[in-house]
Design an enzyme around this catalytic site. Sequence first.
Site, PDB file in Angstrom:
ATOM      1  N   MET A 295       6.934  -0.905   5.217  1.00  0.00           N
ATOM      2  CA  MET A 295       7.537  -1.167   3.901  1.00  0.00           C
ATOM      3  C   MET A 295       9.031  -1.462   4.021  1.00  0.00           C
ATOM      4  O   MET A 295       9.835  -1.004   3.209  1.00  0.00           O
ATOM      5  CB  MET A 295       7.301   0.043   2.972  1.00  0.00           C
TER       6      MET A 295
ATOM      7  N   LYS B 153      -2.229  -1.123  -6.286  1.00  0.00           N
ATOM      8  CA  LYS B 153      -1.020  -0.896  -7.075  1.00  0.00           C
ATOM      9  C   LYS B 153      -0.053  -2.068  -7.073  1.00  0.00           C
ATOM     10  O   LYS B 153       0.963  -2.037  -7.714  1.00  0.00           O
ATOM     11  CB  LYS B 153      -0.294   0.334  -6.561  1.00  0.00           C
TER      12      LYS B 153
ATOM     13  N   ASP C  15      -7.978  -0.565  -2.241  1.00  0.00           N
ATOM     14  CA  ASP C  15      -6.556  -0.858  -2.422  1.00  0.00           C
ATOM     15  C   ASP C  15      -6.296  -2.340  -2.159  1.00  0.00           C
ATOM     16  O   ASP C  15      -7.126  -3.027  -1.565  1.00  0.00           O
ATOM     17  CB  ASP C  15      -5.731  -0.025  -1.434  1.00  0.00           C
TER      18      ASP C  15
END
Length: 245
Positions: free
Chosen positions: A168, A56, A35
Amino acid sequence: MNAKVWLVGAGPGDPELLTLKAVRALNQAQIVMTDDLVNPAVLEHCPQARVLAVGKRGGCRSTPQAFIHRLMLRYARQGKCVVRLKGGDPCIFGRGSEEADWLRAQGIEVELVNGITAGLAGATACDIPLTLRGVARGVTLVTAHTLDDSPLNWAALAQGGTTLVVYMGVARLLDIRDGLLAGGMPASMPVAMIENASLPQQREQFCTLGGLLHAAQTFQLRAPAILVIGEVTRQAGWHSVARHA
Ligand code: SAH
């Protein structure tokens, strides 16, 4: 080693925070799928492996989850030893259990390996104890970002009496501040913002909940970052609030 997929936590960044089990899996891997938040330095443990970056974010191309699933399945069915490497812990906001469930449903053996999650590493890097006798009897890890944008129960979080670690959250500071204030958390509650925890470029800033937006703007807070909200934050760096709140 049998053909299987290892879902491995790469930790928050510092390669010394890898577990010995993660290193053993990397040593034996033939395929490693990483990732974005994985520090490439950990790949020194798998010079023999073919490394595929399937993150991503970052670049302009994103890798759909279904594609990642199919790729893992293809290599596992070829009998290859596959390591799926994820930042922090694979099952803390990391979709580790989704990937494990899907692979197991296809008959693939899966082993999960813990990593040190960013919230834990960030707090430690700032000498903040996430629990503290007489101050915080628990800790809540929460993401500010959800699939469907459903609102968090801010009042429960504000009144729960646990340290909050927000993942986040950089793009959601307004929601976080307003939600917690409306939920009854005092504007004076100390907050630590920790960017790139455990990496050489780590930065941290301390402020109050009321001063969160201004402090983040002045500091130019960027992802990846976590927020530690709670009285325990007074254990570290609280002296700098006067200058930055
Ligand atoms: N599975 C990961 C979390 C992935 S979600 C873990 O256990 O740590 C991605 C979020 O994690 C980022 O938006 C940020 O909030 C946090 N994060 C990941 N690495 C970080 C780091 N080195 N420093 C600060 N926050 C980090």
